[in-house]
Scaffold this motif. Structure first.
Motif, PDB file in Angstrom:
ATOM      1  N   GLY A 100      -9.289   1.300  -6.469  1.00 21.25           N
ATOM      2  CA  GLY A 100      -9.242   2.648  -5.924  1.00 21.25           C
ATOM      3  C   GLY A 100      -8.119   2.902  -4.946  1.00 21.25           C
ATOM      4  O   GLY A 100      -7.990   4.020  -4.434  1.00 21.25           O
ATOM      5  N   ASN A 101      -7.283   1.912  -4.685  1.00 22.17           N
ATOM      6  CA  ASN A 101      -6.146   2.064  -3.776  1.00 22.17           C
ATOM      7  C   ASN A 101      -4.843   2.018  -4.555  1.00 22.17           C
ATOM      8  O   ASN A 101      -4.714   1.288  -5.543  1.00 22.17           O
ATOM      9  CB  ASN A 101      -6.147   0.966  -2.712  1.00 22.17           C
TER      10      ASN A 101
ATOM     11  N   ARG B  19       0.840  -1.204   0.000  1.00 27.17           N
ATOM     12  CA  ARG B  19       0.000   0.000   0.000  1.00 27.17           C
ATOM     13  C   ARG B  19       0.876   1.255   0.000  1.00 27.17           C
ATOM     14  O   ARG B  19       1.798   1.388   0.807  1.00 27.17           O
ATOM     15  CB  ARG B  19      -0.915  -0.030   1.224  1.00 27.17           C
ATOM     16  N   HIS B  20       0.597   2.142  -0.927  1.00 28.32           N
ATOM     17  CA  HIS B  20       1.377   3.366  -1.067  1.00 28.32           C
ATOM     18  C   HIS B  20       1.149   4.294   0.114  1.00 28.32           C
ATOM     19  O   HIS B  20       0.009   4.501   0.564  1.00 28.32           O
ATOM     20  CB  HIS B  20       0.992   4.086  -2.363  1.00 28.32           C
ATOM     21  N   ARG B  21       2.251   4.838   0.629  1.00 29.44           N
ATOM     22  CA  ARG B  21       2.171   5.809   1.722  1.00 29.44           C
ATOM     23  C   ARG B  21       2.286   7.213   1.141  1.00 29.44           C
ATOM     24  O   ARG B  21       3.300   7.553   0.522  1.00 29.44           O
ATOM     25  CB  ARG B  21       3.292   5.571   2.726  1.00 29.44           C
ATOM     26  N   PRO B  22       1.275   8.040   1.325  1.00 32.67           N
ATOM     27  CA  PRO B  22       1.320   9.399   0.761  1.00 32.67           C
ATOM     28  C   PRO B  22       2.507  10.217   1.242  1.00 32.67           C
ATOM     29  O   PRO B  22       2.981  11.114   0.531  1.00 32.67           O
ATOM     30  CB  PRO B  22      -0.007  10.016   1.241  1.00 32.67           C
ATOM     31  N   ASP B  23       3.017   9.908   2.470  1.00 34.58           N
ATOM     32  CA  ASP B  23       4.139  10.688   3.006  1.00 34.58           C
ATOM     33  C   ASP B  23       5.495  10.159   2.552  1.00 34.58           C
ATOM     34  O   ASP B  23       6.540  10.632   3.004  1.00 34.58           O
ATOM     35  CB  ASP B  23       4.084  10.715   4.540  1.00 34.58           C
ATOM     36  N   SER B  24       5.498   9.168   1.650  1.00 33.70           N
ATOM     37  CA  SER B  24       6.768   8.575   1.226  1.00 33.70           C
ATOM     38  C   SER B  24       7.517   9.446   0.225  1.00 33.70           C
ATOM     39  O   SER B  24       8.716   9.271   0.014  1.00 33.70           O
ATOM     40  CB  SER B  24       6.516   7.193   0.594  1.00 33.70           C
ATOM     41  N   GLY B  25       6.805  10.342  -0.429  1.00 38.40           N
ATOM     42  CA  GLY B  25       7.430  11.164  -1.454  1.00 38.40           C
ATOM     43  C   GLY B  25       7.592  10.453  -2.775  1.00 38.40           C
ATOM     44  O   GLY B  25       8.185  11.004  -3.708  1.00 38.40           O
TER      45      GLY B  25
ATOM     46  N   LEU C 206      -8.216  -7.670   1.624  1.00 34.01           N
ATOM     47  CA  LEU C 206      -7.503  -6.476   1.202  1.00 34.01           C
ATOM     48  C   LEU C 206      -6.865  -6.665  -0.166  1.00 34.01           C
ATOM     49  O   LEU C 206      -6.779  -7.770  -0.687  1.00 34.01           O
ATOM     50  CB  LEU C 206      -6.421  -6.117   2.229  1.00 34.01           C
ATOM     51  N   GLY C 207      -6.387  -5.547  -0.731  1.00 34.64           N
ATOM     52  CA  GLY C 207      -5.625  -5.608  -1.973  1.00 34.64           C
ATOM     53  C   GLY C 207      -6.413  -6.140  -3.152  1.00 34.64           C
ATOM     54  O   GLY C 207      -7.633  -6.044  -3.227  1.00 34.64           O
TER      55      GLY C 207
END
Length: 268
Positions: free
Chosen positions: A52-53, A37-43, A146-147
């Protein structure tokens, strides 16, 4: 090429992951990308999206048809599996599953659980040793809730979300099987001629051909391998030295999956 997706209950403790499959029929290759899962704060920019994920690719693996055909494990009814090594943060190279289950007598789910911590994610499955790329099929084990899986390169109608709990159940419905028919009666000392029939995954008679591996319990089997012709072959077990009331059993299977079927006759 068909793709079967399985929501595997034993993967319920894993992280939220997704798989991206890119199937190239021209190069006869399946590229598998494993993402968390992508972390928005990872840059970082997410690599793909499922339901949608967004997910970030952490490892990838290739199933290349020509390379797998050169593997010593290539055979009728074979599955090349990969899984993610969480401690090493990598996907294992495709391994021929039934070479490992043959020596241990584990079922595929038992081998996955005991040896690889239930961590088989994607399989490139070979029904027959002479199967072309398009006849092979891919199985994907997903988290039960999930996923998901993004599949590109095949018709959407060839992607099936199944209700099975493991990819092993899918393989059993797609792989060839055998049926052995014993002679009605045989006198002690006379040869016992058994018939072996090729079946499809749902038990219907098939005319596909393959090399069948044979084993007898009691009696002497001069030839332990037979090539079917039109989906059928015979095997003769010599009963010299046996007495009335003794049984002769013939077992038939494939190179790395020997226990498909058997039948026996009681000597008169």
């Amino acid at each position: 090429m068909k793709v079967f997706l399985v929501r595997a209950g034993k993967l319920s403790t894993t992280l939220d992951y997704a798989i991206h499959l890119l199937i190239d029929k021209t190069t006869e290759q399946v590229r598998m990308r494993f993402g968390l899962r992508h972390r928005p704060d990872s840059g970082l920019t997410p690599d793909f999206e499922v339901n949608g994920n967004s997910y970030q690719v952490v490892a990838e693996q290739f199933f290349t048809y020509r390379e797998l055909r050169n593997n010593r494990g290539w055979s009728d009814r074979q599955s090349f599996m990969t899984g993610y090594r969480w401690a090493e943060k990598r996907l294992i190279d495709p391994l021929p599953l039934y070479i490992y289950t043959l020596s241990t007598r584990f079922t595929a789910p038992e081998a996955a659980g005991h040896v690889w911590n239930g961590n088989f994610l994607t399989g490139f499955n070979v029904p027959f040793a002479d199967s072309p790329f398009d006849e092979c099929f891919v199985t994907v084990n997903l988290h039960p809730t999930l996923g998901g899986c993004l599949v590109e390169g095949v018709d959407p109608l060839d992607v099936e979300q199944t209700d099975y709990q493991s990819s092993a159940q899918v393989r059993e419905m797609q792989f060839p099987d055998l049926r052995v028919t014993a002679p009605t009666s045989v006198k002690a000392g006379d040869p016992a001629v058994f018939t072996v029939h090729m079946l499809d995954g749902i038990g219907d008679v098939s005319t596909r051909d393959a090399e069948v591996f044979l084993e007898s319990v009691n009696g002497y089997l001069p030839i332990s391998r037979r090539q079917t012709q039109g989906g059928t072959t015979t095997a003769t077990v010599l009963t010299t030295g046996l007495a009335a009331g003794d049984t002769v059993r013939l077992k038939a299977g494939f190179k790395f999956y020997p226990g498909c079927a058997d039948a026996q006759v009681t000597l008169s």
